[in-house]
Design an enzyme around this catalytic site. Structure first.
Site, mmCIF file in Angstrom:
data_model
loop_
_atom_site.group_PDB
_atom_site.id
_atom_site.type_symbol
_atom_site.label_atom_id
_atom_site.label_comp_id
_atom_site.label_asym_id
_atom_site.label_seq_id
_atom_site.Cartn_x
_atom_site.Cartn_y
_atom_site.Cartn_z
ATOM 1 C CD GLU A 420 44.575 41.627 35.200
ATOM 2 O OE1 GLU A 420 43.352 42.143 35.558
ATOM 3 O OE2 GLU A 420 44.726 40.407 34.887
ATOM 4 C CD GLU A 487 45.031 36.736 37.602
ATOM 5 O OE1 GLU A 487 43.836 36.778 37.015
ATOM 6 O OE2 GLU A 487 45.398 37.407 38.251
#
Length: 825
Positions: A420, A487
């Site tokens: 991210e 994820e």
């Protein structure tokens, strides 16, 4: 004759390939008898400083986990309200005359963070990144007699991560002694290539050697490959001339006709050995384990291993282990990995940083596929004081060390360069990908939530991938890209807590009053999970706890997500957030975490563990939830869920059948049962035959404790750890599922208590004490062996409870069966 090559972890001195004629390479465990002081101190790095009043301890060590939870600690929710700060370590050791003419280096597997190291007052260097392995040459600064290593660890500016980091020398250390003519640190790079015509496998053992003596050396460099059973199966030899100070990279090749292939089901491991010989004398011997396997990521067909289509049944992990913090003993790490293996998990993502070297060795041995992640973010800090401040200066050094350390592990199948990453440019992404591929072109590169970048090989999806239609749209736009759930998914559970009404984390999903403003219905955004009852059955549970039915979710539940994996060949699989509850990333005081884990902070499985087991494992299993102790709910219908991988399930209440249900791929098997005390029994059948049976029984009042030890014999090595599971039981031995009795754990003999944990995210008792409340009837204690033979006496008691006693035998340490090869240098 080949010497015993593998010694069990925990030896005070560990030799990697000892003798041909004379000592070739010696690796000494350097973890014992360090001095430690919290806070900053002057003149500590000088040899004459007196540290006699400092605390004496062994490594690994994490001082943050030894502290108390406090809302005022500056690490806040990221650190789980535990302290940080500055700490100093010192170790005095004697020079060995056998080191004359040798090179001596010190190796650190991980120091969190901003470490500075001195030897005899000489500054050796600084490493900001707390998760990287590094080392220093001590040779020029050693002296006869006593020598002093000093390490300053600066984790004062917090939060330095978005989760609990720990503080200190929290991984192992070693001294490595070699000849000046040697294989370099991480000096092997092993690859293999299969001939399509003959099937013969050519193994290349690229080897970096260096001559740090003052004269030219004429050497014979032998390369040997040993099979998983230890048999010599291939060898080569070449003559090499090395000038003083010269480094050469050799690439000997050997052929294997029918090698055993490495896979999670059959983790076959070979050993490559390089021997450097001069005039009949062995100057160095260096070994590396490796595996031979073929894998492919395909945009349409997903992942295949050794030609077999394989779904990644993965989990994300942080590096801490509940009451032990970041200083995780080998035995505890292995036990945690075994829990995942038994669940049916075959893949792990190291979120979001490099793990300890022994983690990868264990994954090689036990058969896990690893997404190896280098960084959380890049040059823009994500926590106020994290590695982002050092990234521009250090990323190349750290990334090179990371890749070279881990690139021979067959378990590692994907490199991840970030997670991210905010504010990055396409040029930066290309720079990191190209850097990785220069060091290892054999593996693909991804990022957590890295689907937007054009230079990665695999599109990694985090939470955004859990929304409806995300994958379909991405495949339409980028049909050539492989998709993986880096994820996915996020659900929450608290062990032993149940609610029958579905709950969504509102910040990700529209509340009912938002329907009509942004979305026509909630189904447009998320995968709706029906309520299990019209009215909530369990109305008294604290709101901070989450339901252990599969109905407390962020965006998509476990079943819906796994159906997406099975229904779409292109979807390679996922890494669920997370395997274990971890300290930090709390949702606010007094919670020390958010309970995303399948397994809690104590290492006790939640009900979701068994849901995943029913979806992922082929071993027959059966599990019932909830527990069956609900006084005051007589006659109220309670949803009883059965998890099993059989094809039918039959539920019995007090011996009476409540019906047989077919078990489909979703494992969605529910009976509505009017509550009455007694017993529930679930019978799982396959092809009409009973394959698994489990039961739960109504418990009465708490009367005693029961103990279950994962082992009863340990070695006198100051390393081995026994896990002790403690249950609060009634007079008939049934676990009392709501018991919260305070329990005292007493230890005597050659061992010590290193942690007690109950899994309650709201329990703020410190970890390094002998007393703790049970949570939902259970807690866990960890006992570590000392360094002398004898018996550790363990007594567990509690007010109003019959105490229980257990004995752990501590035996002398002897060379034993192969566990893990530790060749990290």
């Amino acid at each position: 004759m080949k010497f015993l090559k593998y010694l069990k972890i925990g030896y005070s001195v560990l030799f990697v390939m000892l003798f041909s004629s004379g000592l070739a390479r010696e690796v000494q465990v350097f973890d014992f008898d360090w001095r430690f002081a919290l806070g900053d101190h002057e003149q500590v790095n000088t040899a004459g400083y007196s540290d006699n009043r400092w605390r004496l301890l062994d490594l690994p060590h994490d001082w943050s986990i030894e502290g108390e939870y406090d809302e005022s600690h500056p690490g806040g929710i990221a650190m789980g309200f535990l302290p940080a700060g500055i700490g100093w370590y010192r170790k005095t050791f004697d020079y060995d005359s056998e080191w004359d003419g040798k090179l001596v280096s010190i190796e650190f597997d991980g120091v969190y963070m901003n470490s500075d190291v001195w030897i005899n007052g000489k500054h050796l260097g600084k490493r900001p990144y707390g998760y990287i392995s590094f080392g220093y040459d001590l040779t020029p600064y050693l002296k006869p007699g006593q020598n002093v290593i000093a390490v300053r660890v600066d984790n004062k500016k917090v939060p330095s991560g978005r989760w609990y980091t720990g503080s200190g020398i929290y991984r192992s250390t070693r001294l490595t002694i070699t000849d000046p003519v040697r294989v370099e640190k991480w000096g092997h790079y092993i690859t293999s290539e299969r001939s399509e015509k003959t099937g013969i496998r050519t193994v290349t053992v690229e080897t970096s050697i260096r001559n740090e003596s003052e004269k030219t050396r004429k050497l014979t460099v032998e390369t040997n490959v040993f099979s998983p059973s230890g048999t010599l199966v291939a060898s080569s030899s070449e003559q090499v001339k090395l000038q003083s100070g010269e480094r050469k990279v050799l690439d000997p090749r050997v052929e294997l006709k029918k090698p055993d292939l490495w896979s999670p089901d059959s983790p076959a491991l070979y050993v490559a050995e390089t021997r450097i010989i001069e005039k009949g004398k062995q100057r160095d011997a260096y070994e590396t384990r490796f595996g031979i396997r073929d894998f492919e990521f395909h945009a349409d067909m997903g992942f295949s291993l050794n030609g077999i289509p394989t779904k990644l049944k993965g989990v994300c992990m942080h590096h801490d282990a509940g009451p032990l913090g970041a200083a995780v003993p080998f035995d505890v790490l292995r036990q945690r990995l075994q829990l995942l293996k038994d669940m049916g998990c075959n893949a792990i993502r190291t979120s979001h940083n490099p793990f300890a070297p022994e983690f990868y060795d264990m994954c090689d041995e036990m058969g896990f596929l690893v997404m190896d992640e280098a960084f959380d973010g890049w040059g823009k800090p994500k926590a106020a004081h994290d590695y982002g401040h050092y990234f521009d200066e250090w990323w190349e050094r750290d990334l090179e060390d990371f890749i070279k350390r881990d690139r021979n592990h067959p378990s590692v199948i994907i490199w991840s360069i970030g997670n991210e990453v905010h504010g990055y440019t396409k040029e930066w992404q290309k720079r990191l990908v190209d850097f990785v591929k220069d060091l290892d072109p054999t593996r693909p590169v991804t990022q957590g939530r890295g689907y937007a970048g054009p230079h990665i090989d695999i599109a990694g999806f985090n939470g955004h991938g859990e929304f409806r239609g995300t994958f379909e749209k991405y495949r339409k736009d980028f049909p050539e890209r492989t998709i993986i759930g880096t994820e996915i998914t996020h659900t929450l559970q608290t062990r032993g807590v149940y609610r029958t009404k579905t709950w969504y984390r509102v910040r990700d999903n529209p509340a009912p009053w938002e329907i009509g403003k942004k979305f026509s219905s909630i189904e447009d955004r998320v995968y709706k999970i029906p309520d299990l009852s019209e009215e909530e059955v369990f109305v008294d549970e604290p709101r901070q706890y989450d339901s252990s039915y599969d109905n407390s979710i962020v965006r998509i539940g476990v079943r819906d997500e796994w159906m997406r994996v099975l229904d779409n060949d292109y979807y390679t699989g996922n890494f669920r957030w997370t395997a274990f509850d971890y300290i930090g990333e709390s949702f606010g005081w007094p919670a020390r975490t958010a309970n995303f884990g399948i397994i809690d902070l104590a290492g006790i499985p939640k009900d979701h563990y068994y849901l995943y087991q029913s979806l992922w494992s082929d071993e027959p299993m059966a599990h019932i939830l909830p527990h069956w102790t609900h006084p005051g709910k007589e006659g109220i219908e309670i949803p009883v869920v059965g998890y099993t991988n059989g094809d039918t399930a039959e539920l019995f209440l007090n011996g009476e059948s409540l019906g047989v249900q077919a078990v489909d791929q979703r494992k969605d098997t529910v009976w509505m049962v009017p509550y009455e005390s007694g017993s529930l029994r679930l019978v799982s059948r396959k092809d009409g035959k009973t394959v698994a049976v489990t039961s739960v029984r109504t418990a009465k009042s708490a009367k005693s404790v029961t103990l279950a030890l994962d082992k009863e014999i340990v070695r006198a090595n100051r390393k081995d750890v026994v896990r002790v599971d403690i249950e609060i039981c009634d007079a008939k031995g049934n676990c009392v599922p709501l018991a919260d009795n305070r329990v005292e754990v007493a230890i005597s003999g050659p061992g010590r208590l290193i942690g007690v944990e109950n899994g309650d995210i709201l329990d703020l008792d410190p970890h390094k004490v002998s007393s703790r409340k049970a949570f939902r009837g259970k807690l866990v204690a960890f006992v570590q062996a000392g360094d002398v033979e004898g018996a550790i006496d363990l007594v567990v008691s509690g007010e109003g409870l019959k105490s229980q006693r257990a004995s752990i035998t501590v035996v002398s340490e002897e060379p034993a069966a192969f566990e893990v090869t530790r060749n990290y240098n």
